[in-house]
Design an enzyme around this catalytic site. Structure first.
Site, PDB file in Angstrom:
ATOM      1  N   HIS A  97       0.936  -1.060  -0.104  1.00 25.26           N
ATOM      2  CA  HIS A  97      -0.050  -0.190   0.011  1.00 25.26           C
ATOM      3  C   HIS A  97       0.885   1.106  -0.012  1.00 25.26           C
ATOM      4  CE1 HIS A  97      -3.820   2.115   0.963  1.00 25.26           C
ATOM      5  NE2 HIS A  97      -2.767   2.974   1.476  1.00 25.26           N
ATOM      6  N   GLU A  98       1.684   1.270   0.998  1.00 22.24           N
ATOM      7  CA  GLU A  98       2.710   2.553   1.069  1.00 22.24           C
ATOM      8  C   GLU A  98       3.616   2.624  -0.115  1.00 22.24           C
ATOM      9  OE1 GLU A  98       1.763   4.838   3.086  1.00 22.24           O
ATOM     10  OE2 GLU A  98       0.564   3.489   4.389  1.00 22.24           O
ATOM     11  N   HIS A 126       1.814   4.752  -2.693  1.00 21.25           N
ATOM     12  CA  HIS A 126       2.030   6.101  -2.819  1.00 21.25           C
ATOM     13  C   HIS A 126       3.316   6.539  -2.857  1.00 21.25           C
ATOM     14  CE1 HIS A 126      -1.788   6.267  -0.737  1.00 21.25           C
ATOM     15  NE2 HIS A 126      -1.698   5.673   0.292  1.00 21.25           N
TER      16      HIS A 126
END
Length: 355
Positions: free
Chosen positions: A18-19, A22
């Site tokens: 997920h990170e 980003h």
């Protein structure tokens, strides 16, 4: 201990993915990244590489990427403005925000493709029980029969057989079976059964009154078919996850079905013991859930930020700082409430109850 280790592995991988979404899109759009952390709270270990400090933090239930100028708080040095998140166009900020949940969904898609290539267990059409006084029993079927065709269409898996029975919409069926060395065909008119589906809705379906023997085989698929099946499965799980959230709000699905870290740990341990494919499937399901949940329009989640940037894109001006602060407080309260509910359910299910 197995459950705890398995949960840490699953959550660690999903948070990292997920990170990473980003992080990659921030770099792609020229935004400086100050910190990349797995976990929240106090730093356990960390190492600075280039401009970014990579951290492992104390509380593993999440993570974050800290970008230059994120949140628009404080003065940004003039030389840093070009690399500031706040200074990028709304479209680029939207891309960075969506990338986190998007990477979770893409990761789940990849896992499902791998799962279909490695092999998934499928039930054969061998009958384990014929229910008394039901259509199959009245027609003469017995336990041990192997269904080979429905209305002339060959079937080898229980799922295929069930699909053909359902497709007939209650009309008479020609069921061909193999009994030892003998082949027989029965004319069976299904009866209608009413039950609940996974979303707690009442559904009616045609049934003939047979139960699978539980005999399974492993079906492995070549890459192209695995790609197709993995794509279809990913979309099905996304739809089911979204519909489940709607049904929870409508109270069609009880709130006590919501689980927290203890439930995740217990399930992760069980799937790890069941084998690699089961563990990967659990990780894929959790990755879809993480992706979909983060896209909910709740301030503090990615979906909440997405709403702010869409507003700015449409109305050509950012949401006021005061409105954002109020929204963040409401979002935080909702998130804390959800976490308390999940912990309460876990305690009631596993520590107080018989889980």
């Amino acid at each position: 201990m197995t459950s705890i280790v398995s949960a840490i592995i699953v959550l660690g991988i999903l948070i990292f993915v997920h990170e990473l979404g980003h992080f990659i899109f921030a770099k792609l759009f020229g935004v400086g990244v100050e910190k990349f952390s797995l976990g929240f709270g106090p730093k356990l270990i960390g190492k600075k590489i280039g401009e970014t400090e990579y951290l492992l933090s104390a509380f593993p239930l999440g993570g974050y990427v800290k970008m230059v100028g994120e949140g628009g708080e404080g003065e940004i040095p003039e030389e840093e403005k070009a690399r500031s998140f706040a200074e990028k166009s709304p479209l680029r900020r939207i891309g960075i925000v969506v990338a986190g949940p998007g990477f979770n969904l893409i990761f789940a898609w990849f896992l499902f493709i791998v799962i279909f290539m490695l092999g998934v267990p499928s039930a054969t059409t061998k009958v384990g029980e014929v229910v008394k006084d039901k259509p199959a029993a009245r027609a003469g079927m017995v336990a041990g029969d192997v269904v080979t065709a429905v209305n002339g269409k060959k079937v080898a898996r229980w799922e295929e057989m069930a699909a053909e029975i359902s497709a007939a919409k209650g009309q008479a069926l020609d069921i061909e079976i193999r009994r030892g060395a003998v082949t027989k065909t029965f004319r069976i008119v299904p009866e209608t059964r009413t039950g609940k589906n996974l979303l707690g809705e009442n559904v009616t379906s045609p049934v003939i009154g047979v139960v699978a023997a539980g005999e399974t085989v492993i079906d492995r698929y070549p890459p192209i078919e695995a790609f197709s099946r993995g794509s279809s499965q990913t979309w099905t799980v996304i739809e089911l996850t979204a519909l489940s959230l709607v049904k929870i709000v409508e109270r069609a699905i009880p709130l006590d079905t919501i689980g927290g870290p203890i439930m995740i740990a217990k399930m992760a341990g069980q799937q790890a013991e069941a084998g690699g494919v089961s563990f990967l499937a659990f990780m894929a399901l959790l990755s879809v859930n993480l992706g979909v949940l983060n896209l909910l329009p709740i301030p503090i989640l990615d979906g909440g930020h997405l709403i702010f940037y869409l507003w700015e894109l449409v109305f050509r001006k950012p949401v006021s700082m005061r409105a954002r602060e109020i929204a963040q407080q409401v979002g935080l309260a909702l998130l804390i409430g959800l976490m308390v509910l999940a912990f309460y359910n876990d305690i009631a299910r596993y520590l107080v109850g018989n889980g």
